[in-house]
Design a protein around this motif. Structure first.
Motif, PDB file in Angstrom:
ATOM      1  N   GLU A  12      16.994  40.539   3.741  1.00  0.00           N
ATOM      2  CA  GLU A  12      15.740  40.196   4.425  1.00  0.00           C
ATOM      3  C   GLU A  12      14.651  41.222   4.128  1.00  0.00           C
ATOM      4  O   GLU A  12      13.493  40.862   3.904  1.00  0.00           O
ATOM      5  CB  GLU A  12      15.969  40.092   5.929  1.00  0.00           C
ATOM      6  CG  GLU A  12      16.752  38.883   6.353  1.00  0.00           C
ATOM      7  CD  GLU A  12      17.024  38.856   7.844  1.00  0.00           C
ATOM      8  OE1 GLU A  12      16.466  39.695   8.583  1.00  0.00           O
ATOM      9  OE2 GLU A  12      17.795  37.988   8.277  1.00  0.00           O
ATOM     10  N   GLU A  15      13.435  40.689   0.585  1.00  0.00           N
ATOM     11  CA  GLU A  15      12.568  39.512   0.507  1.00  0.00           C
ATOM     12  C   GLU A  15      11.177  39.844   1.056  1.00  0.00           C
ATOM     13  O   GLU A  15      10.159  39.499   0.449  1.00  0.00           O
ATOM     14  CB  GLU A  15      13.179  38.353   1.294  1.00  0.00           C
ATOM     15  CG  GLU A  15      12.355  37.088   1.208  1.00  0.00           C
ATOM     16  CD  GLU A  15      12.991  35.923   1.945  1.00  0.00           C
ATOM     17  OE1 GLU A  15      12.256  34.966   2.234  1.00  0.00           O
ATOM     18  OE2 GLU A  15      14.205  35.967   2.232  1.00  0.00           O
ATOM     19  N   SER A  21      17.566  42.263  -3.856  1.00  0.00           N
ATOM     20  CA  SER A  21      18.465  42.994  -2.959  1.00  0.00           C
ATOM     21  C   SER A  21      19.104  44.191  -3.662  1.00  0.00           C
ATOM     22  O   SER A  21      19.263  45.254  -3.067  1.00  0.00           O
ATOM     23  CB  SER A  21      19.570  42.073  -2.434  1.00  0.00           C
ATOM     24  OG  SER A  21      19.038  41.102  -1.591  1.00  0.00           O
TER      25      SER A  21
END
Length: 74
Positions: A12, A15, A21
């Motif tokens: 998250e 993003e 990631s």
């Protein structure tokens, strides 16, 4: 942001920041070096083996193992 709960996972956070990631994981690793390693870098005494490329590689999270890794690799 992970600590505050604003983002629940590295995915998250990545993003939100517009990065992968895997890149976020490597960047977050830079926030956890042993205090002696940080002091050496800030004082310019880190030695030629301590490079950005090197610390972006898989790096131990335990401080003692970090010190061994930095002093025993060239």
């Amino acid at each position: 942001m992970l600590d505050s709960g604003a983002q629940a996972t590295i995915a998250e956070l990545a993003e939100r920041e517009g990065t992968a990631s895997s890149s976020m994981t490597r960047i977050l690793r830079l926030s956890r070096p042993a205090p002696g390693i940080v002091e050496a870098i800030l004082d310019g005494r880190q030695g030629p083996q301590v490079t950005l490329a090197r610390v972006l590689e898989p790096f131990p999270t335990e401080w003692g193992l970090q010190r061994e890794s930095v002093t025993h690799r060239s």
